[in-house]
Design an enzyme around this catalytic site. Structure first.
Site, PDB file in Angstrom:
ATOM      1  CG  ASP A 155      55.698 -67.782 -40.335  1.00 32.11           C
ATOM      2  OD1 ASP A 155      56.593 -66.910 -40.393  1.00 32.11           O
ATOM      3  OD2 ASP A 155      54.796 -67.869 -41.186  1.00 32.11           O
ATOM      4  CD  GLU A 206      57.120 -64.606 -45.492  1.00 32.42           C
ATOM      5  OE1 GLU A 206      57.339 -64.166 -46.631  1.00 32.42           O
ATOM      6  OE2 GLU A 206      57.116 -65.827 -45.215  1.00 32.42           O
TER       7      GLU A 206
END
Length: 388
Positions: free
Chosen positions: A81, A143
């Protein structure tokens, strides 16, 4: 085996697949496209790929790609991400990789989609059919927001390896420790009323003043009592990030909220720190006649520490010719450590470019990172078990 695209082509495709994770729903996106690309490429190189949706988040996925067998081995880990981006502040499309001035620009170029492209380009010509211990490529979700991908792996106990490298941007400097982080909210509820008569209400802002004074006292106690000279900021920090309260100057404030973070040193317990703060609030409630609630904005991230004597840290110090250091930002390191791996954070690109408009990875970071990856695979996966 199917030939892999070039490094630049892989990086281009990864960046072109948006995968923003954010606590704000209008920004948050699935990482499925990135996972599908990585699964396709790794499967073509003979890796056994397991794609796992996160519990209660069917549009978010982790990927574990494994080649080889054994009880040791190496994990090369990254998150799929990115953070949101500032519209209008990029000089080019954030989702289109562009090369300018010996730099590769794009959202996630250094944090950290570029790392996956570098790993794949490195292993394409390595003799992975001769592995004595497993090589595992790990790609996680979220994350940048909740770290729910790494948390799910801990709960599922899915990984079995001895060593792990997380390719976060560290300018190729080995990192063996970082602080933990908690993000908390304190809410004070009083009683609104007409400001002409203080007796008509109970001002939550006044009570929040007492709360903040108590937190500032606690902050000074932490600075006094805890130090670690291995960190540039060698004490725990607490930051008051934002405060909201009231609605008009002529109304007594009925409600006030403070949001803050606390970053603890390795060896300190986030839960103990929360308990200490919670113990200090009831006396302020009693004094002010208000209701005070303490809640976490996100699950906490523990501090991270791997002993500098670990074989993977010594190997990376040798490969980079740099001593291992500490950083202030948080990673998935403590979660990998919790699964029994000796973990190091080391990657191409600088954290100074991460989360910024015009994020980039300098081209001169690529070959040195490939040297590290190649050296670690040779040491921990290709050499005989006894050499580890």
């Amino acid at each position: 085996m199917t030939a892999l695209p070039s490094l630049i082509d892989m990086m281009t495709q990864l960046i072109a697949s948006p995968s923003i994770s954010c606590s704000q729903a209008h920004w948050d996106q699935s990482n499925k496209g990135v996972i599908e690309l990585l699964e396709s490429w790794l499967s073509s190189q003979g890796f056994q790929c397991e794609v796992m949706p996160l519990p209660d988040q069917p549009n978010k996925f982790n990927l574990i790609a494994t080649k080889g067998q054994g009880s040791g081995g190496l994990v090369l880990s990254g998150h799929t991400d990115t953070v949101p981006y500032d519209e209008g502040r990029w000089q080019s499309d954030p989702f289109t990789l562009q090369e300018r001035n010996q730099k590769l620009y794009g959202l996630g170029s250094c944090d950290m989609k570029g790392f996956f492209a570098i790993v794949l380009d490195t292993i394409r010509d390595m003799p992975l059919d001769e592995l004595n211990e497993p090589l595992i490529i790990l790609a996680t979700a979220d994350e940048e927001s909740s770290m729910s991908g790494a948390r799910a792996l801990v709960q599922q106990n899915k990984l079995n390896a001895r060593y792990a490298l997380i390719g976060e941007p560290t300018s190729l400097t080995p990192i063996y420790a970082h602080k933990g982080i908690m993000m908390e909210r304190i809410q004070v509820t009083g009683q609104a009323g007409h400001s002409s008569n203080p007796a008509l209400g109970n001002n939550a802002l006044d009570a929040m003043h007492d709360v903040m004074s108590e937190l500032m006292t606690f902050r000074q106690e932490l600075k006094r009592d805890y130090q670690d000279a291995n960190f540039i900021i060698d004490y725990p920090t607490m930051n008051f990030g934002c405060i909201h309260g009231g609605d008009n100057p002529n109304r007594i404030c009925g409600r006030c909220e403070l949001e803050f973070d606390l970053r603890a040193l390795p060896g300190m317990s986030n839960q103990s720190l929360m308990a200490e703060i919670a113990q200090r609030l009831p006396r302020i409630e009693e004094k002010t006649g208000t209701q005070i609630q303490l809640n976490s904005l996100f699950p906490d991230v523990p501090s991270f520490y791997t002993p500098v004597e670990s074989a993977i840290i010594k190997a990376c110090e040798s490969l980079t010719e740099r001593p291992a250091e500490t950083v202030a930002f948080a990673t998935e390191g403590p979660f990998l450590n919790k699964m029994g791996m000796e973990t190091l954070v080391l990657g191409p690109g600088s954290i100074d470019q991460a989360h910024q408009p015009n994020e980039f990875m300098a081209l001169d970071q690529i070959q040195p990172m490939q040297k590290v990856i190649r050296g670690l695979i040779e040491r921990f996966c290709l050499q005989s078990n006894e050499s580890n």
